[in-house]
Design an enzyme around this catalytic site. Structure first.
Site, PDB file in Angstrom:
ATOM      1  N   ALA A   1       0.843  -1.262  -0.020  1.00 23.81           N
ATOM      2  CA  ALA A   1       0.019   0.005   0.086  1.00 23.81           C
ATOM      3  C   ALA A   1       0.803   1.199  -0.203  1.00 23.81           C
ATOM      4  O   ALA A   1       0.592   2.234  -0.730  1.00 23.81           O
ATOM      5  CB  ALA A   1      -1.089  -0.180   1.290  1.00 23.81           C
TER       6      ALA A   1
ATOM      7  N   ARG B   1      -4.855  -0.332  -8.701  1.00 21.77           N
ATOM      8  CA  ARG B   1      -5.146  -1.504  -7.637  1.00 21.77           C
ATOM      9  C   ARG B   1      -6.416  -0.903  -6.881  1.00 21.77           C
ATOM     10  O   ARG B   1      -6.292   0.127  -6.106  1.00 21.77           O
ATOM     11  CB  ARG B   1      -3.992  -1.366  -6.961  1.00 21.77           C
ATOM     12  CG  ARG B   1      -2.515  -1.688  -7.386  1.00 21.77           C
ATOM     13  CD  ARG B   1      -2.103  -3.297  -7.747  1.00 21.77           C
ATOM     14  NE  ARG B   1      -2.647  -4.207  -6.746  1.00 21.77           N
ATOM     15  CZ  ARG B   1      -1.605  -4.809  -5.971  1.00 21.77           C
ATOM     16  NH1 ARG B   1      -0.434  -4.677  -5.792  1.00 21.77           N
ATOM     17  NH2 ARG B   1      -2.057  -5.963  -5.310  1.00 21.77           N
TER      18      ARG B   1
ATOM     19  N   CYS C   1       3.386 -11.818   3.349  1.00 14.24           N
ATOM     20  CA  CYS C   1       3.699 -10.969   2.325  1.00 14.24           C
ATOM     21  C   CYS C   1       4.540 -10.037   2.679  1.00 14.24           C
ATOM     22  O   CYS C   1       5.517 -10.145   3.013  1.00 14.24           O
ATOM     23  CB  CYS C   1       2.238 -10.237   2.018  1.00 14.24           C
ATOM     24  SG  CYS C   1       2.135  -9.664   0.552  1.00 14.24           S
TER      25      CYS C   1
ATOM     26  N   ASP D   1      -4.089  -3.020   3.946  1.00 12.86           N
ATOM     27  CA  ASP D   1      -4.339  -2.289   2.789  1.00 12.86           C
ATOM     28  C   ASP D   1      -5.304  -1.162   3.128  1.00 12.86           C
ATOM     29  O   ASP D   1      -5.552  -0.165   2.495  1.00 12.86           O
ATOM     30  CB  ASP D   1      -4.566  -3.021   1.365  1.00 12.86           C
ATOM     31  CG  ASP D   1      -3.171  -3.864   0.932  1.00 12.86           C
ATOM     32  OD1 ASP D   1      -2.556  -3.406   0.203  1.00 12.86           O
ATOM     33  OD2 ASP D   1      -3.124  -4.905   1.559  1.00 12.86           O
TER      34      ASP D   1
ATOM     35  N   LYS E   1      -4.641   4.490   5.827  1.00 15.70           N
ATOM     36  CA  LYS E   1      -5.349   3.832   5.280  1.00 15.70           C
ATOM     37  C   LYS E   1      -6.781   3.428   5.548  1.00 15.70           C
ATOM     38  O   LYS E   1      -7.484   2.574   5.248  1.00 15.70           O
ATOM     39  CB  LYS E   1      -4.578   2.293   5.313  1.00 15.70           C
ATOM     40  CG  LYS E   1      -3.374   2.309   5.003  1.00 15.70           C
ATOM     41  CD  LYS E   1      -2.278   1.064   5.218  1.00 15.70           C
ATOM     42  CE  LYS E   1      -0.908   1.200   4.427  1.00 15.70           C
ATOM     43  NZ  LYS E   1       0.078  -0.032   5.071  1.00 15.70           N
TER      44      LYS E   1
HETATM   45  C1  RUB Z   1       0.748  -5.986  -0.037  1.00 19.95           C
HETATM   46  C2  RUB Z   1       0.217  -6.126   0.939  1.00 19.95           C
HETATM   47  C3  RUB Z   1       0.869  -5.407   2.399  1.00 19.95           C
HETATM   48  C4  RUB Z   1      -0.003  -4.287   2.569  1.00 19.95           C
HETATM   49  C5  RUB Z   1       0.802  -3.331   3.432  1.00 19.95           C
HETATM   50  O1  RUB Z   1      -0.062  -6.730  -1.159  1.00 19.95           O
HETATM   51  O2  RUB Z   1      -0.849  -7.162   1.357  1.00 19.95           O
HETATM   52  O3  RUB Z   1       0.693  -6.067   3.676  1.00 19.95           O
HETATM   53  O4  RUB Z   1      -0.201  -3.489   1.450  1.00 19.95           O
HETATM   54  O5  RUB Z   1       1.750  -2.872   3.002  1.00 19.95           O
HETATM   55  P1  RUB Z   1       0.454  -6.600  -2.646  1.00 19.95           P
HETATM   56  P2  RUB Z   1       2.679  -1.442   3.315  1.00 19.95           P
HETATM   57  O6  RUB Z   1       1.923  -7.076  -2.905  1.00 19.95           O
HETATM   58  O7  RUB Z   1      -0.501  -7.384  -3.481  1.00 19.95           O
HETATM   59  O8  RUB Z   1       0.348  -5.055  -3.190  1.00 19.95           O
HETATM   60  O9  RUB Z   1       3.143  -1.677   4.770  1.00 19.95           O
HETATM   61  O10 RUB Z   1       3.886  -1.657   2.562  1.00 19.95           O
HETATM   62  O11 RUB Z   1       1.729  -0.264   3.230  1.00 19.95           O
END
Ligand code: RUB
Length: 271
Positions: free
Chosen positions: A22, A49, A100, A177, A212
């Site tokens: 995100a 997205r 992830c 997200d 978020k």
């Molecule tokens: C990434 C995902 C991450 C969040 C938070 O999914 O689910 O846990 O986006 O990320 P994808 P951040 O790889 O499909 O984008 O902490 O970097 O905002």
């Protein structure tokens, strides 16, 4: 490369998940928007997205005239605050499970390691796009002891009472997200991990920027079937949702730049 080409290149990278997570998506979208600021650019980026409310939020701010610098300053401030709270939460000897690749999670773990905390991380490969490998490499490069599991090893890895085989978890850290009233959206599998953790009385912490949060209805992105099985035989149906909902009851606490708190308290604050 001219501005239009650079804009299209960023959109392509966001769509293909070359730019992922995100926070990275929001930053890249901002970069692209300022190359060609227009309603059309905003719409193209927003549809790249569909499960990224923080991207929608920053694009709306940019459209209203908030500068790129101010928005980027917020991200920096937010990560610094998150780091401080994560550092306090980790105990020496902890085994932390994550899924992830979340910048907010990974950066705070690296910060804690730099501040001398001793802990291990279990992480998932995160099929079908293997974002877990990115997490594992970044943690490993920063001297963090990291062990990777296939996603389906969730119940094997997420337990705490059987220390005899030395596989156990103290805390789950998940990024997000979307932060919603009834819970959180994060990478597919997150709901399952949170449920298994809750059954084993292992606390689940969401680590995320408060930007978020949204009151809007958020669509779960369905991705290309080829990611799951390229050139699969005909007549086999495939589903490939990118994200999943984590119910509020499975969340022990949330860490944002506002601090570590119960999810209900966060909702009260964010109002
Ligand atoms: C990434 C995902 C991450 C969040 C938070 O999914 O689910 O846990 O986006 O990320 P994808 P951040 O790889 O499909 O984008 O902490 O970097 O905002």
């Amino acid at each position: 490369m001219n501005k239009k080409k650079r804009f299209n290149e960023i959109v392509r990278k966001i769509k293909s998940v070359e730019i992922q997570g995100a926070k990275n998506v929001a930053r890249a979208a901002l970069e692209a928007y300022f190359l060609l600021p227009s309603k059309d650019s905003k719409e193209k980026l927003m549809s790249s997205r569909p499960t990224e409310p923080m991207m929608f939020y920053v694009l709306n701010l940019a459209e209203k005239g908030v500068s790129k610098k101010e928005i980027l300053n917020h991200f920096e401030f937010s990560q610094k605050e998150i780091n401080k709270h994560v550092l306090k939460l980790i105990n020496n000897g902890d085994v932390i499970f994550t899924h992830c690749h979340s910048t907010n999670v990974v950066n705070s773990l690296i910060y804690s390691k730099k501040k001398g905390k001793k802990f291990k991380v279990y992480n998932t490969e995160t099929r079908p796009l293997f974002q877990g490998r990115k997490t594992a490499v970044e943690l490993m490069k920063n001297g963090i002891d990291v062990t990777m599991f296939v996603d389906s090893a969730a119940a094997f890895a997420i337990k705490k009472d059987d220390k005899s085989d030395k596989i156990y978890v103290d805390k789950i850290f998940l990024g997000a997200d979307a932060l919603l009233k009834k819970g959180v959206i994060n990478k597919i599998g997150s709901g399952m991990f949170a449920e298994i953790a809750s059954r084993n009385k292992i606390p689940v912490y969401i680590i995320a920027d408060s930007w978020k949060f949204t009151k809007d209805k958020i669509k779960i992105e369905q991705r290309s079937l080829n990611e799951v099985w390229d050139k699969s035989p005909k007549n086999i149906k495939i589903k490939n949702p990118a994200f999943e909902f984590i119910k509020r009851k499975y969340i022990s606490g949330i860490i944002t730049e506002l601090g570590l708190m119960k999810y209900k308290e966060f909702l009260r604050k964010i109002k």
